[in-house]
Design a protein around this motif. Structure first.
Motif, short mmCIF file in Angstrom:
data_model
loop_
_atom_site.label_atom_id
_atom_site.label_comp_id
_atom_site.label_asym_id
_atom_site.label_seq_id
_atom_site.Cartn_x
_atom_site.Cartn_y
_atom_site.Cartn_z
N UNK A 143 1.01 1.17 0.45
CA UNK A 143 0.72 1.27 1.87
C UNK A 143 1.99 0.85 2.60
N UNK A 144 2.59 1.75 3.38
CA UNK A 144 3.91 1.50 3.96
C UNK A 144 3.87 0.74 5.28
N UNK A 145 2.70 0.23 5.67
CA UNK A 145 2.61 -0.50 6.94
C UNK A 145 3.39 -1.80 6.89
N UNK A 146 3.34 -2.51 5.76
CA UNK A 146 4.10 -3.75 5.64
C UNK A 146 5.59 -3.52 5.65
N UNK A 148 7.06 -0.98 7.02
CA UNK A 148 7.39 -0.56 8.38
C UNK A 148 7.61 -1.78 9.28
N UNK A 149 6.72 -2.75 9.18
CA UNK A 149 6.84 -3.94 10.01
C UNK A 149 8.12 -4.71 9.67
N UNK A 150 8.42 -4.85 8.38
CA UNK A 150 9.60 -5.60 7.96
C UNK A 150 10.89 -4.93 8.41
N UNK A 151 11.02 -3.63 8.16
CA UNK A 151 12.29 -2.96 8.44
C UNK A 151 12.55 -2.89 9.93
N UNK A 152 11.51 -2.68 10.72
CA UNK A 152 11.70 -2.63 12.17
C UNK A 152 12.03 -4.00 12.75
N UNK A 153 11.36 -5.04 12.24
CA UNK A 153 11.64 -6.40 12.73
C UNK A 153 13.06 -6.82 12.36
N UNK A 170 12.92 3.96 -2.83
CA UNK A 170 12.53 4.06 -1.43
C UNK A 170 11.04 4.35 -1.35
N UNK A 171 10.56 5.19 -2.27
CA UNK A 171 9.14 5.52 -2.34
C UNK A 171 8.62 5.23 -3.74
N UNK A 172 7.30 5.19 -3.85
CA UNK A 172 6.68 4.93 -5.15
C UNK A 172 6.75 6.15 -6.05
N UNK A 173 6.65 7.34 -5.44
CA UNK A 173 6.69 8.58 -6.22
C UNK A 173 7.58 9.59 -5.50
N UNK A 177 5.29 14.04 -0.91
CA UNK A 177 5.77 14.28 0.44
C UNK A 177 5.15 13.32 1.45
N UNK A 178 3.94 12.88 1.22
CA UNK A 178 3.28 11.96 2.14
C UNK A 178 4.02 10.62 2.17
N UNK A 179 4.51 10.20 1.01
CA UNK A 179 5.24 8.94 0.99
C UNK A 179 6.60 9.06 1.68
N UNK A 180 7.26 10.20 1.51
CA UNK A 180 8.52 10.40 2.22
C UNK A 180 8.28 10.43 3.72
N UNK A 181 7.18 11.04 4.15
CA UNK A 181 6.84 11.07 5.57
C UNK A 181 6.66 9.64 6.09
N UNK A 182 5.95 8.81 5.32
CA UNK A 182 5.74 7.42 5.73
C UNK A 182 7.05 6.65 5.80
N UNK A 183 7.93 6.91 4.82
CA UNK A 183 9.22 6.21 4.82
C UNK A 183 10.05 6.59 6.05
#
Length: 419
Positions: A143-146, A148-153, A170-173, A177-183
């Motif tokens: 789950x890339x929410x954590x 996201x919070x770290x890198x932006x802060x 950078x991604x788990x797999x 494509x969904x993980x790259x989108x989240x990244x």
């Protein structure tokens, strides 16, 4: 009569303004309206005079980059389409390379297509002086929410950072494509303003069914410098200069994930590595690699059979090369733990040796009880049990300082190298 004429004149004026606005589609200044996203800068070989821009689009179009020094004449570069398909992803993608830029200058750029124009974005070239870089360990997540919070802060705490580094995985797999989108969404607030130096990890070379594969998505998503790189390994390893530091980025998948697809990768890359380090002119030399030089023993709390900590085959192969060419520091990742070692020379602690830092973990895939915490040559480690962390690198003329921070911004380690 005068009132009627005034009313008529007002109506005609309004009509003219409306027609002008309708006929002038070039006034639009939104990347969303233009249909582009994931806009990013990538480091160039020489960041004083060049920069690579990349983005994805909703539909194919003829894109152009307009750029200029602020309030100066605008120049244009035609973008190149580099779309690709892989697994569950269909990427419509473009890139443009800006060259002959002025060192230490502030530019602005925007993407255009036909009569549509995107928003202006900032771009600053290297002035050859002191700088700060942001360093992020593995961002691999379920789950890339954590992340996201770290890198932006971290970026908000370091608004003057010249570029940022992601240490692989950078991604788990790598085929998802969904993980790259989240990244890409996680770094979107600043990826258009400061360049990325990406490092390939082993998870970039896994298929959707978790088998080893070529890192097709990664090597298409990040157009890195091509300085002396064999053409059959596009974007897998590279080097670049920033300030008075030469960074060498290597691909450590050569013995594992891609060995059956690229059997000569180890030999070809090592030949390139020695040439790259030998020809580096900058005062400082830093190597960035995903896999580490050490394999730790397991913690008793892990429940796994105990074993000794040892220099692994990557360390045994690469450390003598780094010593031969007087590398100053080596940063790695992969083990999801932060460890700064005593300087090593000839596989022993030595104050004249190279500083090796295992950079930690920035995503939510963590192994808080896996590794032993009593390795005698670890000079520092993160607070236990480990959570997410990031680093900064402050490069001066005669010293480089690495700082390590927890996700709330609290510093827990630092080391300065002087020359």
């Amino acid at each position: 009569m005068k009132i009627e004429k005034l009313i008529l004149a007002a109506l005609l004026s309004a009509a003219c303004l409306t027609l002008a606005a309708c006929s002038n589609n070039t006034t639009k200044a939104s990347d969303a309206t233009l249909g582009i996203h994931s806009l990013r800068q990538i480091v160039a070989q020489n960041n004083k005079t060049a920069r690579t821009l990349m983005w994805q689009a909703n539909t194919k179009s003829a894109f152009t980059i307009e750029y200029r020094e602020k309030n100066a004449q605008t120049k244009n570069v035609t973008a190149k389409e580099i779309s690709f398909k892989e697994a569950n992803g269909n990427y419509i993608q473009y890139e443009g390379r800006l060259t002959n830029l002025k060192p230490g200058a502030s530019y602005e750029y925007r993407i255009t297509s036909k009569n549509e124009k995107g928003a202006w974005h900032e771009l600053k070239t290297d002035d050859g002086k002191n700088f700060t870089a942001l360093i992020f360990p593995d961002s691999q997540s379920s789950d890339y929410s954590g992340w996201t919070q770290l890198v932006r802060a971290a970026q908000k705490r370091n608004p003057k950072a010249s570029f940022y580094i992601n240490m692989g995985d950078l991604v788990d797999n790598g085929q998802d494509a969904k993980q790259w989108k989240a990244w890409f969404e996680s770094v979107e607030p600043f990826s258009d303003k400061i360049p990325l130096a990406p490092i390939i990890g082993n998870h970039e070379a896994y298929s959707l069914d978790w088998k080893a594969c070529l890192p097709v998505a990664y090597t298409h998503l990040f157009s890195t410098p091509t300085n002396g790189l064999p053409e059959k390994y596009p974007n897998q390893f590279y080097s670049f200069d920033y300030g008075n530091v030469h960074f060498t980025v290597i691909d450590t998948n050569f013995w594992d994930e891609v060995k059956d697809f690229q059997p000569q990768l180890a030999d070809d890359q090592l030949a390139w590595l020695e040439k790259d380090l030998a020809n580096a002119k900058a005062k400082w030399k830093i190597v960035l690699q995903h896999r580490d030089i050490i394999m730790y023993g397991f913690s008793p709390a892990s429940g796994r059979p105990q074993r000794e900590t040892y220099f692994n085959r990557y360390g045994k192969l690469l450390m003598p090369i780094y010593e031969k060419y007087q590398v100053d520091a080596v940063l790695s990742a992969h083990l999801h733990t932060y460890r700064r070692r005593l300087p090593f020379l000839n596989f022993e602690p030595n104050d004249k040796g190279i500083t090796y830092i295992l950079t930690g973990v920035a995503g939510n895939v963590r192994y808080p009880k896996l590794w032993c915490t009593d390795y005698k040559w670890d000079a520092a480690l993160a607070p236990q049990p480990e959570t997410a962390n990031y680093m900064t690198m402050q490069a001066g003329e005669n010293e480089i300082t690495f700082h390590a921070f927890l996700e709330d911004g609290k510093e827990f380690d630092s080391v300065t190298i002087k020359k």
